[in-house]
Design a protein around this motif. Structure first.
Motif, PDB file in Angstrom:
ATOM      1  N   UNK A   7       0.831  -1.202   0.000  1.00 14.53           N
ATOM      2  CA  UNK A   7       0.000   0.000   0.000  1.00 14.53           C
ATOM      3  C   UNK A   7       0.870   1.259   0.000  1.00 14.53           C
ATOM      4  N   UNK A   8       1.874   1.290   0.851  1.00 14.36           N
ATOM      5  CA  UNK A   8       2.769   2.441   0.903  1.00 14.36           C
ATOM      6  C   UNK A   8       3.596   2.571  -0.375  1.00 14.36           C
ATOM      7  N   UNK A   9       4.121   1.443  -0.865  1.00 15.35           N
ATOM      8  CA  UNK A   9       4.973   1.487  -2.050  1.00 15.35           C
ATOM      9  C   UNK A   9       4.190   1.952  -3.273  1.00 15.35           C
ATOM     10  N   UNK A  10       2.976   1.440  -3.440  1.00 14.57           N
ATOM     11  CA  UNK A  10       2.167   1.826  -4.604  1.00 14.57           C
ATOM     12  C   UNK A  10       1.823   3.304  -4.547  1.00 14.57           C
ATOM     13  N   UNK A  11       1.384   3.776  -3.387  1.00 14.57           N
ATOM     14  CA  UNK A  11       1.003   5.182  -3.260  1.00 14.57           C
ATOM     15  C   UNK A  11       2.163   6.110  -3.603  1.00 14.57           C
ATOM     16  N   UNK A  12       3.332   5.854  -3.025  1.00 20.85           N
ATOM     17  CA  UNK A  12       4.438   6.800  -3.206  1.00 20.85           C
ATOM     18  C   UNK A  12       5.242   6.550  -4.479  1.00 20.85           C
ATOM     19  N   UNK A  13       5.019   5.417  -5.139  1.00 19.97           N
ATOM     20  CA  UNK A  13       5.655   5.199  -6.438  1.00 19.97           C
ATOM     21  C   UNK A  13       4.780   5.692  -7.580  1.00 19.97           C
ATOM     22  N   UNK A  14       3.456   5.542  -7.449  1.00 21.04           N
ATOM     23  CA  UNK A  14       2.562   5.859  -8.563  1.00 21.04           C
ATOM     24  C   UNK A  14       2.032   7.285  -8.527  1.00 21.04           C
ATOM     25  N   UNK A  15       1.686   7.808  -7.343  1.00 20.87           N
ATOM     26  CA  UNK A  15       1.036   9.120  -7.291  1.00 20.87           C
ATOM     27  C   UNK A  15       1.898  10.251  -7.846  1.00 20.87           C
ATOM     28  N   UNK A  22      -6.000  26.717 -15.247  1.00 15.28           N
ATOM     29  CA  UNK A  22      -6.152  25.263 -15.239  1.00 15.28           C
ATOM     30  C   UNK A  22      -4.831  24.550 -14.966  1.00 15.28           C
ATOM     31  N   UNK A  23      -3.725  25.041 -15.554  1.00 13.67           N
ATOM     32  CA  UNK A  23      -2.457  24.335 -15.365  1.00 13.67           C
ATOM     33  C   UNK A  23      -1.993  24.419 -13.909  1.00 13.67           C
ATOM     34  N   UNK A  24      -2.121  25.573 -13.299  1.00  9.56           N
ATOM     35  CA  UNK A  24      -1.740  25.703 -11.891  1.00  9.56           C
ATOM     36  C   UNK A  24      -2.580  24.799 -11.001  1.00  9.56           C
ATOM     37  N   UNK A  25      -3.856  24.685 -11.342  1.00  7.20           N
ATOM     38  CA  UNK A  25      -4.733  23.810 -10.564  1.00  7.20           C
ATOM     39  C   UNK A  25      -4.352  22.347 -10.748  1.00  7.20           C
ATOM     40  N   UNK A  26      -3.953  21.973 -11.955  1.00  9.29           N
ATOM     41  CA  UNK A  26      -3.490  20.600 -12.185  1.00  9.29           C
ATOM     42  C   UNK A  26      -2.281  20.290 -11.301  1.00  9.29           C
ATOM     43  N   UNK A  27      -1.364  21.223 -11.180  1.00 12.30           N
ATOM     44  CA  UNK A  27      -0.225  21.037 -10.282  1.00 12.30           C
ATOM     45  C   UNK A  27      -0.709  20.844  -8.843  1.00 12.30           C
ATOM     46  N   UNK A  28      -1.675  21.673  -8.435  1.00 19.95           N
ATOM     47  CA  UNK A  28      -2.129  21.636  -7.043  1.00 19.95           C
ATOM     48  C   UNK A  28      -2.832  20.325  -6.696  1.00 19.95           C
ATOM     49  N   UNK A  29      -3.730  19.873  -7.564  1.00 19.71           N
ATOM     50  CA  UNK A  29      -4.508  18.674  -7.223  1.00 19.71           C
ATOM     51  C   UNK A  29      -3.651  17.412  -7.307  1.00 19.71           C
ATOM     52  N   UNK A  30      -2.702  17.355  -8.249  1.00 20.76           N
ATOM     53  CA  UNK A  30      -1.839  16.174  -8.314  1.00 20.76           C
ATOM     54  C   UNK A  30      -0.848  16.161  -7.143  1.00 20.76           C
ATOM     55  N   UNK A  31      -0.415  17.334  -6.720  1.00 23.35           N
ATOM     56  CA  UNK A  31       0.425  17.389  -5.513  1.00 23.35           C
ATOM     57  C   UNK A  31      -0.369  16.956  -4.285  1.00 23.35           C
ATOM     58  N   UNK A  32      -1.650  17.316  -4.235  1.00 24.03           N
ATOM     59  CA  UNK A  32      -2.500  16.890  -3.117  1.00 24.03           C
ATOM     60  C   UNK A  32      -2.668  15.380  -3.094  1.00 24.03           C
ATOM     61  N   UNK A  33      -2.671  14.765  -4.280  1.00 25.98           N
ATOM     62  CA  UNK A  33      -2.769  13.306  -4.337  1.00 25.98           C
ATOM     63  C   UNK A  33      -1.535  12.656  -3.716  1.00 25.98           C
ATOM     64  N   UNK A  34      -0.369  13.202  -4.000  1.00 26.20           N
ATOM     65  CA  UNK A  34       0.852  12.681  -3.380  1.00 26.20           C
ATOM     66  C   UNK A  34       0.792  12.872  -1.862  1.00 26.20           C
ATOM     67  N   UNK A  35       0.343  14.048  -1.439  1.00 28.10           N
ATOM     68  CA  UNK A  35       0.290  14.356  -0.008  1.00 28.10           C
ATOM     69  C   UNK A  35      -0.707  13.476   0.734  1.00 28.10           C
TER      70      UNK A  35
END
Length: 425
Positions: A296-304, A384-397
């Protein structure tokens, strides 16, 4: 051959047959739902000339019942045979999607009817999803839950990939309104598969009924009080928040920022679904090789982190960033979902499973409208591009909820019911 061995083999064959029926029925139903996700908005826009505001309400309508009845649904489902609940929900959903073409042919179709159809089908989905999660452990041995959930997730994602294209084809050939009959038929197929399942034995007697508020509080107390369930539930809610924001802005980003045409847009969005199929196929193998907690940890931090590549997308060859990013990101999300759902089904006491499932889904799904609203607001303010950065960073977090929980340093998530805690509840 000893009688015990023959009996075990017979039970194994029956278990595999029952699961195949469930898989066929659920994949067919998901395909119908995926087709409807295209056809119902087309009916609203092309047939009834719905405004953008009404389209937003129509999109949110299937999720609203989770916020209203998500918690009591778990208590109600725990009092009833789950298969019976699922059959009733299928019948209601089929009737709803037959009613739309029927009223159209009679000349009475309205936006109000579409909204009512979305709300009623969403309500049926609340009960069906809760009962379905409680029913699977009755059909599948605990040791096989991971593989079976992975197959169900792969079928779900395959339906999500095929559904939009099939929906567009149906709209062009028979029309968007008559095409909704396909979804009604898919619920009939699901019910026939459920009726063909042969139960393994008598269902355990339900626990004595108590006040509904007490039963709801039991589910809430278990989810909030158990460190394992609390960690994976918070993780799921954070992932849904980020992904709702991503899905709210990705079309605007691709069309207006990247300049993608309508002919390319469909297959770009489908890449995420293909990644989901891949995630469902590899989840069980990774969990067995690494252990469920480590996987679970490896998939989250490798894929996100691959999701961040989507924000780099540009015209022409630059679209490869979006394809690679969304494919790997969705593969990781689905693989994590397989592990967490299997953990919950194996870990939670059977008498509480419906309430625990409803509570976790209520908490997870409640972040979806918030994430969509947040994504749209950020895109309006910052682009839109700045928001894409924000939401994908939130997925990692979102993985931080796993790190602050009890998972670090463990190979496997606990796989047995929570014993005394569950019995006390």
């Amino acid at each position: 051959m000893p009688a015990a061995t023959q009996s075990a083999k017979g039970q194994d064959r029956r278990s595999r047959r029952n699961f195949r029926l469930l898989l066929v029925g659920e994949t067919t139903s998901k395909l119908g739902t995926s087709v409807t996700s295209v056809l119902l908005p087309l009916v609203a826009v092309a047939t009834l000339q719905a405004s953008p505001f009404v389209m937003g309400v129509l999109t949110a309508a299937p999720w609203l019942p989770w916020l209203v009845i998500g918690l009591p649904a778990g208590a109600w489902v725990d009092r009833l045979p789950p298969r019976r609940v699922m059959l009733v929900c299928n019948a209601v959903s089929a009737a709803v999607f037959v009613s739309v073409p029927a009223t159209w042919w009679l000349g009475f179709l309205s936006i109000g009817h579409l909204l009512a159809a979305a709300l009623i089908s969403g309500t049926a989905s609340v009960f069906f999803s809760t009962a379905y999660s409680a029913y699977l452990p009755q059909l599948v041995p605990t040791a096989d839950l991971m593989d079976r959930n992975a197959q169900l997730q792969a079928g779900d994602q395959a339906a999500r990939v095929a559904g939009p294209g099939l929906g567009g084809l149906i709209a062009q050939t028979v029309g968007s309104v008559p095409g909704l009959l396909l979804d009604a038929a898919s619920f009939v197929v699901s019910s026939l598969c459920l009726l063909a399942i042969r139960p393994e034995g008598p269902r355990p007697a339900p626990p004595p009924r108590r006040r509904l508020s007490r039963e709801i509080s039991d589910g809430l107390r278990f989810v909030v009080g158990d460190p394992w369930v609390r960690a994976v539930t918070a993780f799921g809610a954070a992932v849904n928040l980020a992904m709702a924001g991503f899905q709210a802005v990705q079309i605007v980003f691709l069309v207006r920022t990247v300049g993608v045409g309508s002919d390319t847009l469909g297959w770009l969005v489908s890449c995420g679904g293909l990644g989901g199929v891949l995630g469902g196929l590899v989840a069980g193998r990774l969990a067995r090789r690494l252990g469920t907690a480590r996987a679970l940890l490896a998939i989250q931090f490798a894929a996100s982190p691959f999701g961040l590549l989507a924000a780099l997308a540009g015209p022409g060859p630059g679209l490869a960033f979006f394809v690679l990013g969304t494919t790997v990101m969705l593969a990781g999300i689905v693989a994590c979902n397989v592990i967490t759902v299997s953990f919950r089904q194996a870990y939670c006491p059977p008498a509480l499973l419906g309430r625990v499932t409803a509570t976790t889904l209520f908490l997870n799904y409640s972040t979806i409208p918030l994430g969509a609203l947040l994504g749209g607001s950020l895109a309006s303010l910052f682009g839109a591009r700045s928001t894409m950065w924000a939401v994908t960073a939130a997925l990692v977090a979102a993985g931080g909820f796993l790190l602050v929980g009890p998972l670090r340093g463990l190979r496997d998530l606990p796989g047995a019911p929570a014993g005394e805690a569950g019995a006390g509840a």
